[in-house]
Design an enzyme around this catalytic site. Structure first.
Site, mmCIF file in Angstrom:
data_model
loop_
_atom_site.group_PDB
_atom_site.id
_atom_site.type_symbol
_atom_site.label_atom_id
_atom_site.label_comp_id
_atom_site.label_asym_id
_atom_site.label_seq_id
_atom_site.Cartn_x
_atom_site.Cartn_y
_atom_site.Cartn_z
ATOM 1 N N ASP A 13 51.841 -16.495 45.808
ATOM 2 C CA ASP A 13 52.809 -16.150 44.755
ATOM 3 C C ASP A 13 54.195 -16.532 45.267
ATOM 4 O O ASP A 13 54.983 -15.687 45.694
ATOM 5 C CB ASP A 13 52.705 -14.658 44.415
ATOM 6 N N LYS A 35 45.145 -19.046 45.494
ATOM 7 C CA LYS A 35 45.358 -18.679 44.090
ATOM 8 C C LYS A 35 46.807 -18.979 43.713
ATOM 9 O O LYS A 35 47.738 -18.535 44.385
ATOM 10 C CB LYS A 35 45.053 -17.193 43.895
ATOM 11 N N ASP A 61 45.323 -18.938 38.335
ATOM 12 C CA ASP A 61 45.304 -17.597 37.740
ATOM 13 C C ASP A 61 46.427 -17.470 36.707
ATOM 14 O O ASP A 61 47.443 -16.835 36.954
ATOM 15 C CB ASP A 61 45.465 -16.569 38.869
ATOM 16 N N LYS A 63 45.783 -16.317 33.607
ATOM 17 C CA LYS A 63 45.401 -15.182 32.748
ATOM 18 C C LYS A 63 45.688 -15.463 31.273
ATOM 19 O O LYS A 63 46.447 -14.737 30.614
ATOM 20 C CB LYS A 63 46.144 -13.909 33.185
ATOM 21 N N PHE A 64 45.040 -16.498 30.739
ATOM 22 C CA PHE A 64 45.275 -16.858 29.337
ATOM 23 C C PHE A 64 44.847 -15.718 28.409
ATOM 24 O O PHE A 64 43.774 -15.120 28.574
ATOM 25 C CB PHE A 64 44.508 -18.135 28.975
ATOM 26 N N HIS A 65 45.677 -15.438 27.411
ATOM 27 C CA HIS A 65 45.416 -14.350 26.466
ATOM 28 C C HIS A 65 46.120 -14.697 25.161
ATOM 29 O O HIS A 65 47.340 -14.527 25.037
ATOM 30 C CB HIS A 65 45.966 -13.031 27.041
ATOM 31 N N ASP A 66 45.374 -15.227 24.183
ATOM 32 C CA ASP A 66 45.978 -15.644 22.909
ATOM 33 C C ASP A 66 44.835 -15.818 21.917
ATOM 34 O O ASP A 66 43.704 -15.420 22.211
ATOM 35 C CB ASP A 66 46.765 -16.959 23.140
ATOM 36 N N ILE A 67 45.101 -16.416 20.762
ATOM 37 C CA ILE A 67 43.993 -16.651 19.836
ATOM 38 C C ILE A 67 43.067 -17.723 20.435
ATOM 39 O O ILE A 67 43.507 -18.520 21.286
ATOM 40 C CB ILE A 67 44.509 -17.073 18.436
ATOM 41 N N THR A 125 44.845 -4.416 38.700
ATOM 42 C CA THR A 125 44.730 -3.473 39.815
ATOM 43 C C THR A 125 46.010 -2.664 40.016
ATOM 44 O O THR A 125 46.032 -1.722 40.796
ATOM 45 C CB THR A 125 44.376 -4.225 41.114
ATOM 46 N N ARG A 186 44.118 -4.502 50.764
ATOM 47 C CA ARG A 186 45.113 -4.223 51.794
ATOM 48 C C ARG A 186 44.413 -3.986 53.130
ATOM 49 O O ARG A 186 43.567 -3.088 53.233
ATOM 50 C CB ARG A 186 45.950 -2.983 51.428
ATOM 51 N N GLY A 215 47.327 -11.412 48.855
ATOM 52 C CA GLY A 215 48.591 -12.139 48.699
ATOM 53 C C GLY A 215 49.611 -11.738 49.729
ATOM 54 O O GLY A 215 49.608 -12.237 50.862
ATOM 55 N N ARG A 216 50.491 -10.785 49.356
ATOM 56 C CA ARG A 216 51.623 -10.427 50.218
ATOM 57 C C ARG A 216 51.267 -10.044 51.642
ATOM 58 O O ARG A 216 52.039 -10.389 52.560
ATOM 59 C CB ARG A 216 52.451 -9.330 49.519
HETATM 60 O O1 C5P Z 1 50.214 -9.588 46.913
HETATM 61 P P1 C5P Z 1 48.926 -9.027 46.390
HETATM 62 O O2 C5P Z 1 47.803 -9.053 47.422
HETATM 63 O O3 C5P Z 1 49.096 -7.676 45.741
HETATM 64 O O4 C5P Z 1 48.492 -10.064 45.251
HETATM 65 C C1 C5P Z 1 47.438 -9.824 44.366
HETATM 66 C C2 C5P Z 1 47.300 -11.002 43.439
HETATM 67 O O5 C5P Z 1 46.215 -10.777 42.567
HETATM 68 C C3 C5P Z 1 48.527 -11.249 42.568
HETATM 69 O O6 C5P Z 1 48.667 -12.669 42.484
HETATM 70 C C4 C5P Z 1 48.161 -10.677 41.216
HETATM 71 O O7 C5P Z 1 48.723 -11.426 40.159
HETATM 72 C C5 C5P Z 1 46.637 -10.832 41.208
HETATM 73 N N1 C5P Z 1 45.882 -9.885 40.397
HETATM 74 C C6 C5P Z 1 45.915 -8.508 40.574
HETATM 75 N N2 C5P Z 1 45.142 -7.691 39.784
HETATM 76 C C7 C5P Z 1 44.346 -8.212 38.850
HETATM 77 C C8 C5P Z 1 44.305 -9.601 38.662
HETATM 78 C C9 C5P Z 1 45.074 -10.408 39.470
HETATM 79 O O8 C5P Z 1 46.622 -8.035 41.465
HETATM 80 N N3 C5P Z 1 43.555 -7.422 38.146
#
Ligand code: C5P
Length: 241
Positions: A13, A35, A61, A63-67, A125, A186, A215-216
């Site tokens: 990200d 991702k 990622d 996350k498409f959401h539309d018609i 999440t 985590r 991610g982070r």
């Molecule tokens: O930095 P972190 O580990 O929290 O990143 C989690 C990644 O997963 C982010 O890119 C976030 O957009 C994605 N994500 C999420 N929960 C979901 C779907 C995707 O945290 N249900």
């Protein structure tokens, strides 16, 4: 056969595509894919995705959401970027997810490539029970996630993105032939940031996840390569039978 060989997926990200390419190169031995989401795509567009895809497999990622018609067009537009996985929101409904799956198959077959796995996002999440209540969803996240995953399966999606707290139940309900991807991971002692329903890498895989998204904890570490290698080593040292 899956195009993603290792269970760890790192969420890049980031706003800067050069930084993403550098990290993708450094992490390539530890991750099955990286991702790329809204932050990366809105800053760098398809060219940025192509640059990273030249180094490691991509989980796109958006996350498409539309018609259904609009989502199908968006899926057709991104398949040539050759992501190995892409996401739609399960809340978009059965027809929207069916349209996404059909569009991915058609676009991939026109290019003679393997279609990406279509994953439906169930419950973010970052949402707690109280957050869901404020949205008018008077359900526990697990019950809502099971309902959404069931519709995703009926629509032909390959799997879902879910919290590690929901993965064991979803594995039971959806069976083995359904890909479960869990963010909200985590490492032990790590900061939760804005994530609410978290687990460690090992807990998520033991509960039935096929892939974990981190991610982070990796990208903001002083030594991202060491953190990713540590997670990968932890997972391969205790394979799930
Ligand atoms: O930095 P972190 O580990 O929290 O990143 C989690 C990644 O997963 C982010 O890119 C976030 O957009 C994605 N994500 C999420 N929960 C979901 C779907 C995707 O945290 N249900």
């Amino acid at each position: 056969m899956s195009q993603v060989a290792l269970p760890l997926i790192c969420a890049l990200d980031l706003t800067d595509s050069d930084h993403a390419v550098t990290l993708a190169n450094q992490l390539s031995g530890s991750v099955g894919a990286v991702k790329l989401g809204h932050e990366f795509f809105t800053n760098n567009g398809p060219d940025g995705v192509r640059a990273v895809a030249a180094v490691v497999p991509i989980f796109l990622d958006l996350k498409f959401h539309d018609i259904p018609n609009t989502v199908a067009a968006a899926v057709r537009a991104v398949v040539p970027l050759r992501p190995v996985m892409l996401t739609v929101h399960a809340c978009g409904g059965l027809k929207m997810m069916q349209a996404a799956c059909a569009a991915a198959d058609q676009a991939a077959s026109a290019l003679d490539i393997q279609p990406p796995l279509i994953l439906a996002v169930t419950v973010l999440t970052s949402l707690s029970v109280a957050d869901l209540g404020r949205l008018g969803i008077g359900k526990e996240p697990i019950d809502w996630a099971v309902g959404l995953a069931d519709v995703a399966r009926q629509a032909g999606c390959d799997g879902v993105v879910c919290s590690p707290h929901e993965v064991a139940r979803l594995r039971q309900v959806c069976g083995d032939d359904f890909t479960l991807v869990t963010p909200g991971i985590r490492p032990v002692g790590g900061d939760d940031d804005d994530q609410k329903r978290t687990a460690t890498p090992r807990q998520a895989i033991s509960a039935g996840a096929d892939y974990i998204v981190v991610g982070r904890p990796i990208t903001q570490a002083a030594d991202p390569v060491a953190v990713a290698a540590g997670i990968a080593a932890e997972l391969s040292a205790h394979p799930v039978l």
